[in-house]
Design an enzyme around this catalytic site. Structure first.
Site, PDB file in Angstrom:
ATOM      1  N   HIS A  62     -28.002 -46.053 -10.011  1.00  0.00           N
ATOM      2  CA  HIS A  62     -26.998 -47.108  -9.831  1.00  0.00           C
ATOM      3  C   HIS A  62     -25.588 -46.654 -10.211  1.00  0.00           C
ATOM      4  O   HIS A  62     -24.615 -47.340  -9.867  1.00  0.00           O
ATOM      5  CB  HIS A  62     -27.353 -48.341 -10.669  1.00  0.00           C
ATOM      6  CG  HIS A  62     -28.583 -49.050 -10.227  1.00  0.00           C
ATOM      7  ND1 HIS A  62     -28.789 -49.448  -8.925  1.00  0.00           N
ATOM      8  CD2 HIS A  62     -29.692 -49.430 -10.924  1.00  0.00           C
ATOM      9  CE1 HIS A  62     -29.961 -50.052  -8.833  1.00  0.00           C
ATOM     10  NE2 HIS A  62     -30.538 -50.041 -10.024  1.00  0.00           N
ATOM     11  N   ASP A  70     -37.565 -46.218  -5.880  1.00  0.00           N
ATOM     12  CA  ASP A  70     -37.394 -47.261  -6.884  1.00  0.00           C
ATOM     13  C   ASP A  70     -37.330 -48.618  -6.181  1.00  0.00           C
ATOM     14  O   ASP A  70     -36.877 -48.721  -5.042  1.00  0.00           O
ATOM     15  CB  ASP A  70     -36.091 -47.006  -7.651  1.00  0.00           C
ATOM     16  CG  ASP A  70     -35.928 -47.878  -8.871  1.00  0.00           C
ATOM     17  OD1 ASP A  70     -36.190 -47.391  -9.984  1.00  0.00           O
ATOM     18  OD2 ASP A  70     -35.508 -49.046  -8.724  1.00  0.00           O
ATOM     19  N   HIS A  76     -35.367 -50.987  -6.758  1.00  0.00           N
ATOM     20  CA  HIS A  76     -33.975 -51.383  -6.597  1.00  0.00           C
ATOM     21  C   HIS A  76     -33.232 -50.337  -5.772  1.00  0.00           C
ATOM     22  O   HIS A  76     -33.477 -49.132  -5.919  1.00  0.00           O
ATOM     23  CB  HIS A  76     -33.292 -51.523  -7.965  1.00  0.00           C
ATOM     24  CG  HIS A  76     -33.960 -52.503  -8.874  1.00  0.00           C
ATOM     25  ND1 HIS A  76     -34.893 -52.118  -9.819  1.00  0.00           N
ATOM     26  CD2 HIS A  76     -33.845 -53.846  -8.971  1.00  0.00           C
ATOM     27  CE1 HIS A  76     -35.315 -53.187 -10.470  1.00  0.00           C
ATOM     28  NE2 HIS A  76     -34.705 -54.253  -9.975  1.00  0.00           N
TER      29      HIS A  76
END
Length: 309
Positions: free
Chosen positions: A125, A162, A164
Site C-alpha cells: 500500500h 493479497d 486488498h
C-alpha cells in the site's frame, strides 16, 4: 536449487499496539511454522538493512525523512487510522525492504532458485510519497527497482494475491512499460483502488476483482483467464509475489473463502511462468494475513510449493 528464507529479528520489534491486526504475533506464527521439519532444508539468511539509495528509487526523500523524524522514543504514534510507528519501526522497515533486495541478489547470483521474505511491516500500500495501510515502505517495489538497477534487468513483474489491492505497487507500474502489476483482490474493499478497467499507460496493469464470498473456484478462474495469460505474454525476467494470505476464509479483515490449496496452486502457476521466462527466478514477500493460524498454514503451503518447483 534451494529456496531461501530471509527474515530479521527487528521485524518483530515493530509494535502496533493492543488489538492492532498487523502485530508481531503474525510473524511469530509464520516463523514457528517454518521451523517444522519439512522446512529443514530452507537456506535461512538474515536480512540486511536496505540502503537509502535503494529506498529512494521508489520513495521520495521527504517521505524517508518524515518517517525517521516521526519515530517515537517510547510508545506509539499514528500516521493514520491504520498505520502506526513505534521505536523499532524504522529499523524493521529498513530490514523488510533489505530482505527483498538481498533475496533478489541471491536469486540473480544463482545461489538459490527462489526466495521467501518473512518480514513486516508489509509494503504494497505504500505510495512513493505516503505510508499507509499498515505499510511504511513498498518492499516489493524497492526490490523490483533494485533488480533493474543492480542487475541490469529490464522487464520485471509483480503478482499480488493479497485480498486488498496494492495501490502503491500499481502506482509504480501505471507509467512504466517494463513493470507488470497483476492483482487479485476483493472488491469493493480497502483501499478502494484497483478497478477492472485499470490498464496503465502501457497495458501493464491487470486487476481481477472478486466479490465478497468468492471461493477458490472464482480466484482460480480469474487467475487463469486474465492474470496468468497477461503475465505470460509480458515475459518477465524476474517475478515478485506480494504474498498476502488474508483472502483465506478464516481471515477477520475480508470476506473471501480461499484455502491453503488455492495459494499453493497460485504459487505453482506463477512458478511455471517463471520457469518459462526467468529461469525459475522468483522472489516472494509477505504482505497481509491476520488470522495467525491460517496465516501460518498458508505460508507453509506457499513455501512448501516454492521448495518443490
Amino acid at each position: 536449487m534451494a529456496t531461501a528464507l530471509f527474515t530479521h529479528w527487528s521485524c518483530l520489534e515493530h509494535e502496533t499496539g493492543p488489538g492492532h491486526p498487523e502485530n508481531p504475533g503474525r510473524l511469530s506464527a509464520v516463523l514457528r511454522a517454518l521451523d517444522a521439519e519439512r522446512f529443514q532444508y530452507l537456506d535461512r539468511r538474515q536480512a540486511p538493512r536496505a540502503t537509502l539509495d535503494q529506498i529512494e528509487r521508489v520513495h521520495t526523500p521527504d517521505l524517508v525523512t518524515r518517517l525517521q523524524a516521526s519515530i517515537p522514543i517510547t510508545g506509539i504514534v499514528s500516521l493514520d487510522g491504520d498505520t502506526v510507528l513505534s521505536p523499532g519501526s524504522f529499523e524493521a522497515a529498513l530490514h523488510a525492504a533489505g530482505a527483498v533486495c538481498a533475496a533478489v541478489d541471491a536469486v540473480m547470483a544463482g545461489e538459490v532458485r527462489n526466495a521467501f521474505c518473512a518480514i513486516r511491516p508489509p509494503g504494497h500500500h505504500a505510495e512513493p510519497g505516503q505510508s499507509m495501510g499498515f505499510c511504511l515502505f513498498n518492499n516489493v517495489g524497492i526490490g523490483a527497482e533494485h533488480a533493474r538497477f543492480a542487475h541490469g534487468l529490464r522487464r520485471v513483474a509483480i503478482v499480488d494475491f493479497d485480498v486488498h489491492h496494492g495501490n502503491g505497487s500499481q502506482t509504480l507500474a501505471e507509467h512504466d512499460p517494463d513493470l507488470f502489476y497483476g492483482s487479485t483482490h476483493e472488491w469493493p474493499l480497502y483501499p478502494g483502488t484497483g478497478a477492472l478497467g485499470d490498464r496503465g499507460d502501457y497495458g501493464t496493469v491487470v486487476n481481477v476483482l472478486l466479490r465478497a464470498g468468492s471461493t477458490g473456484a472464482e480466484f482460480r478462474a480469474g487467475m487463469t483467464s486474465r492474470l496468468l495469460p497477461a503475465l505470460d505474454a509480458f515475459a518477465p525476467e524476474l517475478i515478485f509475489i506480494s504474498a498476502g494470505f488474508d483472502a483465506h476464509r478464516a481471515d477477520p479483515l475480508a470476506d473471501l473463502a480461499l484455502v491453503e490449496d488455492d495459494f499453493a496452486w497460485a504459487t505453482a502457476e506463477i512458478a511455471a511462468i517463471a520457469d518459462r521466462h526467468c529461469r525459475g527466478r522468483l522472489v516472494s514477500s509477505l504482505e497481509g494475513g491476520y488470522d495467525p493460524a491460517a496465516l501460518a498454514s498458508c505460508v507453509a503451503a506457499h513455501v512448501g510449493t516454492l521448495m518443490e518447483v
